[in-house]
Design an enzyme around this catalytic site. Sequence first.
Site: not given
Length: 161
Positions: A17, A41, A90, A128
Amino acid sequence: MKVAICPGSFDPVTLGHVDIIERAADIFDEVIVLVMSNSTKKVSLFTIEERIGLLEKCLDKPNVKIDTHSGLLVDYAKSKNAVAIVKGLRAVSDFDYEFQQALTNKSLYPECETVFLCARGDNMFLSSSMVKEVCSLGGDITSFVPASIADIIYKRCKGDK
């Protein structure tokens, strides 16, 4: 002034990040790191206020601001006259999801572009969720998160407030 938004849940903030935010800050006049809740989430490790505090400990570029918003990203971007939404990629799987989001955002706010920055090789695997899992199982996260917040994350993973 060219304003860009770097949205995310940042639960917790990782070196990946920080890298994307700092690189965006080198491109745009102002970068707003927008801490948002992620409806997919179920459980957050840190509250939004705590995540803002963690980001404040990690970021020191003068053109980077931190804010929060609970509505549509494009509504916030419009309110700030943002010219770009910056997202880190990513892997190909990230692109599939982010591309759909970019098209939706473009249809809702045509004046704003989505800019994709590729993760550096050493951050390609970093998320994360992975940090939380490694930490909760007692693993070493010091190469995944900024040193200034590693102890805070360790304590929270152990259940300490």
